[in-house]
Write a protein that holds these residues in place. Structure first.
Motif, PDB file in Angstrom:
ATOM      1  N   ASN A 182      56.761  57.006  23.041  1.00 51.42           N
ATOM      2  CA  ASN A 182      58.223  57.110  22.904  1.00 51.42           C
ATOM      3  C   ASN A 182      58.812  55.957  22.106  1.00 51.42           C
ATOM      4  OD1 ASN A 182      58.401  59.413  24.495  1.00 51.42           O
ATOM      5  ND2 ASN A 182      58.282  58.203  26.364  1.00 51.42           N
ATOM      6  N   ASP A 183      57.958  55.123  21.530  1.00 51.94           N
ATOM      7  CA  ASP A 183      58.435  53.939  20.833  1.00 51.94           C
ATOM      8  C   ASP A 183      58.470  54.185  19.323  1.00 51.94           C
ATOM      9  OD1 ASP A 183      58.071  51.234  19.447  1.00 51.94           O
ATOM     10  OD2 ASP A 183      58.476  50.619  21.519  1.00 51.94           O
ATOM     11  N   ASP A 184      59.600  53.847  18.709  1.00 56.82           N
ATOM     12  CA  ASP A 184      59.753  54.102  17.260  1.00 56.82           C
ATOM     13  C   ASP A 184      58.699  53.399  16.422  1.00 56.82           C
ATOM     14  OD1 ASP A 184      61.918  55.523  17.967  1.00 56.82           O
ATOM     15  OD2 ASP A 184      63.426  54.083  17.292  1.00 56.82           O
ATOM     16  N   TYR A 185      58.213  52.240  16.887  1.00 54.76           N
ATOM     17  CA  TYR A 185      57.240  51.476  16.099  1.00 54.76           C
ATOM     18  C   TYR A 185      55.811  51.970  16.331  1.00 54.76           C
ATOM     19  CZ  TYR A 185      60.961  48.011  15.469  1.00 54.76           C
ATOM     20  OH  TYR A 185      62.134  47.377  15.137  1.00 54.76           O
TER      21      TYR A 185
END
Length: 526
Positions: free
Chosen positions: A305-308
């Motif tokens: 769920n992390d953009d990076y």
């Protein structure tokens, strides 16, 4: 106390003992034997000539790096009369707290196992093995049903354990604590004030060039950056771990960071390291463990769920599944206050000789564990290299963030250091937050337990981790946590509840790490 000479000779003996059985030892031995046939080796000066040959051919440097690594992971030798558990943790109340926390984790794991009717381990049928082999590089596409699994614990559960820690020999009566600590951590451990920190972190001072400050567009590169990169290339070509560590205190250039970190950690990725990784992979393919589901669940809840980090989902599965099978990780329990959990072979419960370490590496993953690996995926795209760097980072640093100990890099010390810095330098803020029921540590704990992974933007996180490696300490994590509060102090003084304080500190992705640390350490009025 031992005198310096005795301590030194004990340390040397321990390191020699540890390096004796290693692959490096046999390689150097073989090189020494082979070089005897060379014309420059003379019989009358054979010892000197062989030494010289090993120096010129680079083996001496490799040995130095190996010794340097041992010095970092090994505890200083304890007094010969001290009981063995003192090597793991000298304070009895810390050992007791860690042991009861471990019991809770194991109970949680076993009850999940019973509730769900899932065995702790099982051999995969041949069809399943073949399937897993084929999709090894795209495990993220597989969606097993994880709804029934829950993380064994989350950082906030662990924080409650730390808050309840008390030293039974310490006077905590009213008079003694009137001048004491407003924070949640109530144990008397040594912490450093800003004056001592200025001395310890002198390379971060306002007059020293820093990557993370002096490489911004408005600063001409010839003032600092170009020269720093030139020195960095020289450090990498010299292959000297100690020099690389000193260098990374001012930050590692993006293009050199992967090589510099591997050098500091002495993570070589030799053919035997690649083979070890392949053996672990085979272990994953042959056996299915209950903790595999915890790893899947954790990656899905955090990195995916992390953009990076979502793009590294497959790498994370590969590294963490292999990590759970790696019995070499068990070595670090000789200096970790934790003890690897044990389980019994089916039908043999309670019979000691049928007890086995579970999972094989002795580490039960918790909510957020995969975030220790995620940032490293930006640096290494070869799974075996990524794996060996992560394992070394874990056995040097990360294990300290989820075990109860009195170590200066341990999470208890970091929490205390954070609270003391805040109480000393921002007393009004601390008092205000405490009065409205928003104890600062309740907000900052989740950052520190992950060493800020998943909270800062990746480029800033890597600059922070440069300094963890450079100073061989996690203390800088506590300093940054206090600096974040100092930076947002004005807004925080206006909040009236824990929820609104959390909202002010919800997004750290725009923060610049080095200016914050520098200003907090070197521009705070003492």
């Amino acid at each position: 106390m031992m005198d310096e000479g005795t301590e030194l000779s004990l340390t040397i003996a321990q390191i020699v003992q540890r390096l004796k059985g290693t692959h490096l030892h046999s390689q150097i031995e073989r090189q020494a034997k082979e070089c005897l046939h060379r014309p420059e080796i003379k019989l009358e000066s054979v010892k000197e000539d062989v030494r010289n040959f090993l120096k010129v051919s680079g083996w001496e440097r490799k040995l130095q790096n190996a010794v340097y690594r041992e010095l970092h992971v090994q505890l200083p030798p304890s007094h010969p009369a001290a009981p063995p558990e003192h090597a793991k943790e000298p304070l009895a109340y810390m050992r007791k707290a860690q042991a009861s926390w471990e019991k809770r984790i194991l109970k949680s794991l076993n009850s999940m196992c019973t509730e769900l009717g899932v065995p702790l381990a099982r051999k995969r049928p041949a069809v399943e093995q073949k399937e897993l082999t084929n999709k090894w590089n795209e495990m993220g596409t597989d969606e097993p049903d994880l709804s029934r699994f829950r993380p064994v614990y989350a950082p906030k559960d662990f924080l409650e354990v730390l808050i309840s820690l008390r030293n039974p020999n310490h006077d905590s009566s009213e008079e003694a604590s009137a001048k004491s600590h407003w924070g949640l951590i109530q144990v008397p451990l040594h912490d450093r004030g800003i004056p001592q920190m200025r001395e310890a972190y002198s390379e971060l001072s306002l007059t020293t060039g820093q990557l993370g400050i002096d490489d911004h567009t408005h600063v001409p590169p010839d003032l600092f950056e170009s020269e720093h990169i030139r020195i960095g290339k020289k450090v990498v070509s010299e292959q000297d771990s100690a020099a690389a560590q000193q260098y990374s205190r001012q930050g590692c250039p993006t293009g050199l960071r992967a090589d510099l970190w591997a050098l500091i950690l002495n993570s070589t990725n030799e053919p035997e390291d690649v083979m070890h990784y392949e053996q672990l992979k085979a272990g994953v393919i042959h056996h299915d463990l209950l903790v595999d589901n915890l790893i899947y669940k954790d990656v899905k809840l955090t990195a995916s769920n992390d953009d990076y980090y979502f793009v590294f989902e497959d790498f994370l599965y590969q590294v963490l599944l292999c990590f759970s099978r790696d019995t070499a990780v068990l070595e670090h329990f000789s200096y970790n206050s934790a003890t690897p959990p044990k389980s019994y072979i089916q039908g043999k419960v309670g019979i000691e000789e049928f007890a086995v370490v579970y999972p094989p590496n002795g580490v039960i993953p918790f909510h957020g564990f995969s975030m220790y690996v995620a940032p490293l995926c930006f640096l290494y795209n070869e799974p075996s290299k990524l794996y060996s760097v992560f394992r070394e980072m874990y056995v040097r640093y990360f294990f300290r963030l989820h075990s109860v100990s009195s170590s200066t890099s341990g999470i208890v010390s970091l929490c205390l250091q954070f609270e003391r810095l805040l109480q000393t330098h921002l007393p009004q803020l601390f008092y205000h937050l405490r009065e409205i029921g928003a104890q600062p540590l309740r907000i900052a704990f989740k950052w520190m337990v992950r060493a800020f992974s998943g909270y800062l933007s990746t480029d800033q996180l890597l600059l922070l981790w440069d300094r963890i490696l450079g100073y061989d300490s996690l203390e800088i994590v506590a300093v940054l946590a206090a600096a974040v509060f100092a930076f947002r102090a004005e807004n925080l003084m206006e909040v009236t509840s824990l929820a609104s304080a959390e909202a002010v500190l919800a997004d750290l992705s725009t923060l610049k790490v080095m200016p914050l640390i520098q200003i907090f350490l070197f521009a705070t009025v003492i």
